[in-house]
Design an enzyme around this catalytic site. Structure first.
Site, PDB file in Angstrom:
ATOM      1  N   SER A  96      51.764  -3.403  43.201  1.00  0.00           N
ATOM      2  CA  SER A  96      50.618  -2.954  44.010  1.00  0.00           C
ATOM      3  C   SER A  96      50.068  -4.178  44.717  1.00  0.00           C
ATOM      4  CB  SER A  96      49.516  -2.382  43.120  1.00  0.00           C
ATOM      5  OG  SER A  96      50.021  -1.430  42.232  1.00  0.00           O
ATOM      6  N   LYS A 171      48.215   3.626  47.292  1.00  0.00           N
ATOM      7  CA  LYS A 171      47.910   3.074  45.965  1.00  0.00           C
ATOM      8  C   LYS A 171      46.451   2.583  45.917  1.00  0.00           C
ATOM      9  CE  LYS A 171      48.431   1.220  41.853  1.00  0.00           C
ATOM     10  NZ  LYS A 171      48.533   1.960  40.610  1.00  0.00           N
ATOM     11  N   LYS A 239      42.030  -7.074  41.515  1.00  0.00           N
ATOM     12  CA  LYS A 239      42.914  -7.375  42.652  1.00  0.00           C
ATOM     13  C   LYS A 239      43.034  -6.155  43.571  1.00  0.00           C
ATOM     14  CE  LYS A 239      46.967  -6.332  41.712  1.00  0.00           C
ATOM     15  NZ  LYS A 239      47.905  -5.241  41.757  1.00  0.00           N
TER      16      LYS A 239
HETATM   17  P1  NAD Z   1      52.423  -8.032  34.107  1.00  0.00           P
HETATM   18  O1  NAD Z   1      51.544  -9.206  34.369  1.00  0.00           O
HETATM   19  O2  NAD Z   1      52.516  -7.450  32.747  1.00  0.00           O
HETATM   20  O3  NAD Z   1      53.936  -8.356  34.588  1.00  0.00           O
HETATM   21  C1  NAD Z   1      54.265  -9.105  35.722  1.00  0.00           C
HETATM   22  C2  NAD Z   1      55.574  -9.858  35.442  1.00  0.00           C
HETATM   23  O4  NAD Z   1      55.948 -10.585  36.623  1.00  0.00           O
HETATM   24  C3  NAD Z   1      55.444 -10.884  34.320  1.00  0.00           C
HETATM   25  O5  NAD Z   1      56.498 -10.688  33.386  1.00  0.00           O
HETATM   26  C4  NAD Z   1      55.548 -12.234  35.038  1.00  0.00           C
HETATM   27  O6  NAD Z   1      56.135 -13.231  34.249  1.00  0.00           O
HETATM   28  C5  NAD Z   1      56.417 -11.859  36.217  1.00  0.00           C
HETATM   29  N1  NAD Z   1      56.316 -12.763  37.384  1.00  0.00           N
HETATM   30  C6  NAD Z   1      55.200 -13.242  37.980  1.00  0.00           C
HETATM   31  N2  NAD Z   1      55.506 -13.983  39.050  1.00  0.00           N
HETATM   32  C7  NAD Z   1      56.863 -13.977  39.142  1.00  0.00           C
HETATM   33  C8  NAD Z   1      57.801 -14.556  40.062  1.00  0.00           C
HETATM   34  N3  NAD Z   1      57.390 -15.288  41.109  1.00  0.00           N
HETATM   35  N4  NAD Z   1      59.113 -14.329  39.855  1.00  0.00           N
HETATM   36  C9  NAD Z   1      59.550 -13.596  38.806  1.00  0.00           C
HETATM   37  N5  NAD Z   1      58.717 -13.019  37.919  1.00  0.00           N
HETATM   38  C10 NAD Z   1      57.391 -13.209  38.074  1.00  0.00           C
HETATM   39  O7  NAD Z   1      51.935  -6.919  35.171  1.00  0.00           O
HETATM   40  P2  NAD Z   1      52.165  -5.323  35.106  1.00  0.00           P
HETATM   41  O8  NAD Z   1      51.039  -4.701  34.364  1.00  0.00           O
HETATM   42  O9  NAD Z   1      53.583  -5.033  34.738  1.00  0.00           O
HETATM   43  O10 NAD Z   1      51.917  -4.954  36.646  1.00  0.00           O
HETATM   44  C11 NAD Z   1      52.885  -5.182  37.679  1.00  0.00           C
HETATM   45  C12 NAD Z   1      52.400  -4.481  38.948  1.00  0.00           C
HETATM   46  O11 NAD Z   1      52.292  -3.070  38.684  1.00  0.00           O
HETATM   47  C13 NAD Z   1      51.005  -4.951  39.412  1.00  0.00           C
HETATM   48  O12 NAD Z   1      50.971  -5.008  40.814  1.00  0.00           O
HETATM   49  C14 NAD Z   1      50.079  -3.867  38.894  1.00  0.00           C
HETATM   50  O13 NAD Z   1      48.899  -3.759  39.668  1.00  0.00           O
HETATM   51  C15 NAD Z   1      50.971  -2.635  39.006  1.00  0.00           C
HETATM   52  N6  NAD Z   1      50.657  -1.532  38.070  1.00  0.00           N
HETATM   53  C16 NAD Z   1      50.382  -1.787  36.746  1.00  0.00           C
HETATM   54  C17 NAD Z   1      50.076  -0.723  35.904  1.00  0.00           C
HETATM   55  C18 NAD Z   1      49.742  -0.943  34.443  1.00  0.00           C
HETATM   56  O14 NAD Z   1      49.225   0.005  33.817  1.00  0.00           O
HETATM   57  N7  NAD Z   1      50.003  -2.103  33.866  1.00  0.00           N
HETATM   58  C19 NAD Z   1      50.069   0.594  36.405  1.00  0.00           C
HETATM   59  C20 NAD Z   1      50.408   0.819  37.718  1.00  0.00           C
HETATM   60  C21 NAD Z   1      50.700  -0.251  38.558  1.00  0.00           C
END
Ligand code: NAD
Length: 297
Positions: A96, A171, A239
């Site tokens: 997102s 979103k 964010k």
């Molecule tokens: P998270 O922080 O758990 O996971 C993000 C992952 O990306 C981590 O493992 C991190 O190490 C990795 N990462 C960061 N920078 C990187 C890079 N440059 N190269 C490779 N890997 C990298 O986050 P999440 O909760 O999984 O969320 C991910 C996305 O999904 C976000 O945009 C969030 O807003 C969206 N989202 C999350 C949820 C939720 O409930 N957690 C629900 C819907 C949408």
């Protein structure tokens, strides 16, 4: 079956990648953290040591990263996807992020002869694990059709909403509704608690009526149990509301209540709760009245 690269194996990305593996796709995975890469490797994925390598070895490359700067880094940065992506490949960003950033990245991807979709999701970790996410997609119709079977492995509802960026605009709308919904039922629960009504009874009495919602059903049990382990982190929801308010400013659209809830999220982060689940919005309202909305022991 197409070879899929997957970058970003966090709370959401890891179970989404697992579902693609289970569906029989050959998967190439990368994350800056070694632990989830090893886990997916043990589950049968090929592991690589950069986003560039993941793009080189795949026909479809997916990212699931926290925020716009992370996606810019993974795509446009050194050893990034842009360096590795082949002409004819498809890049799907499921993070997102700001819709303006999606559009900017798409232009660079297209210059390499590749194509892009922005496909953010809703449904949280449980939806990612169960493969029942709601996926909102922006990008060309033909690219969407080509990727639909892959997206359907991860989501129950997969809807193309328009051209590139439209997924992330949708979103933002989703995130406004969820944040304000959690804030609203937090106020209601605190009032009920202060009035001496058992919060579990209150929840059970209202959930089947007009006040019922998916957000209510997903988050009230979390609040009642007082376990705010994420889920969806407060800092990620901030964010999203920041992106919503930036977009609204560009389009000259006042969003008064979104701005108020954005301030509450900021206050929660100052209070050390940035990595709590977003149901901790309730903690802000609880603090104002000095009550905790918890299940009776
Ligand atoms: P998270 O922080 O758990 O996971 C993000 C992952 O990306 C981590 O493992 C991190 O190490 C990795 N990462 C960061 N920078 C990187 C890079 N440059 N190269 C490779 N890997 C990298 O986050 P999440 O909760 O999984 O969320 C991910 C996305 O999904 C976000 O945009 C969030 O807003 C969206 N989202 C999350 C949820 C939720 O409930 N957690 C629900 C819907 C949408």
């Amino acid at each position: 079956m197409k070879k899929i690269g997957f970058v970003g194996l966090g709370i959401m990305g890891k179970p989404m990648a697992r579902n693609l593996l289970k569906a029989g796709y050959s998967l190439i995975v990368y994350d800056i953290r070694p632990e989830p890469v090893k886990e997916l490797g043990d589950a049968g994925a090929e592991t690589v040591s950069s986003s560039m390598e993941a793009a080189e070895k795949s026909e479809i490359i997916i990212t699931m990263l926290p925020d716009s700067p992370d996606v810019e880094d993974a795509v446009l940065g050194k050893d990034g996807i842009l360096e590795g992506i082949k002409s004819g490949s498809i890049f799907i960003d499921m993070s997102s992020i700001s819709p303006m950033v999606s559009k900017r990245i798409a232009m660079k991807i297209e210059k390499k002869g590749a194509r892009m979709l922005d496909a953010p999701v809703s449904g949280g970790e449980p939806g990612a694990v169960a493969g029942t996410l709601a996926i909102m997609v922006g990008g060309p119709e033909d690219v969407f059709k080509e990727c639909e079977p892959i997206l359907k492995v991860m989501g129950k509802s997969v809807v193309r909403v328009g051209e590139i960026g439209a997924g992330n605009f949708t979103k933002l709308a989703n995130q406004i509704i969820v944040a304000i919904n959690i804030e609203a039922f937090s106020e209601a629960l605190v009032l009920g608690m202060k009035a001496g009504v058992d919060p579990e009874n209150l929840y059970n009495a209202i959930r089947g009526g007009l006040a019922g919602s998916n957000a209510l059903d997903a988050k009230v049990p979390v609040i009642l149990n007082g376990n705010f382990k994420p889920g969806f982190r407060i800092r990620l929801h901030l964010k999203d509301l920041n992106n919503a308010l930036d977009t609204a400013k560009d389009l000259n659209v006042p969003l008064p209540v979104t701005a108020l809830v954005q301030q509450m999220l900021k206050a929660l982060i100052v209070d050390g709760k940035g990595d709590s689940d977003h149901s901790a919005i309730c903690n802000f309202i609880e603090k104002l009245s000095g009550v905790d909305v918890r299940k009776k022991k």
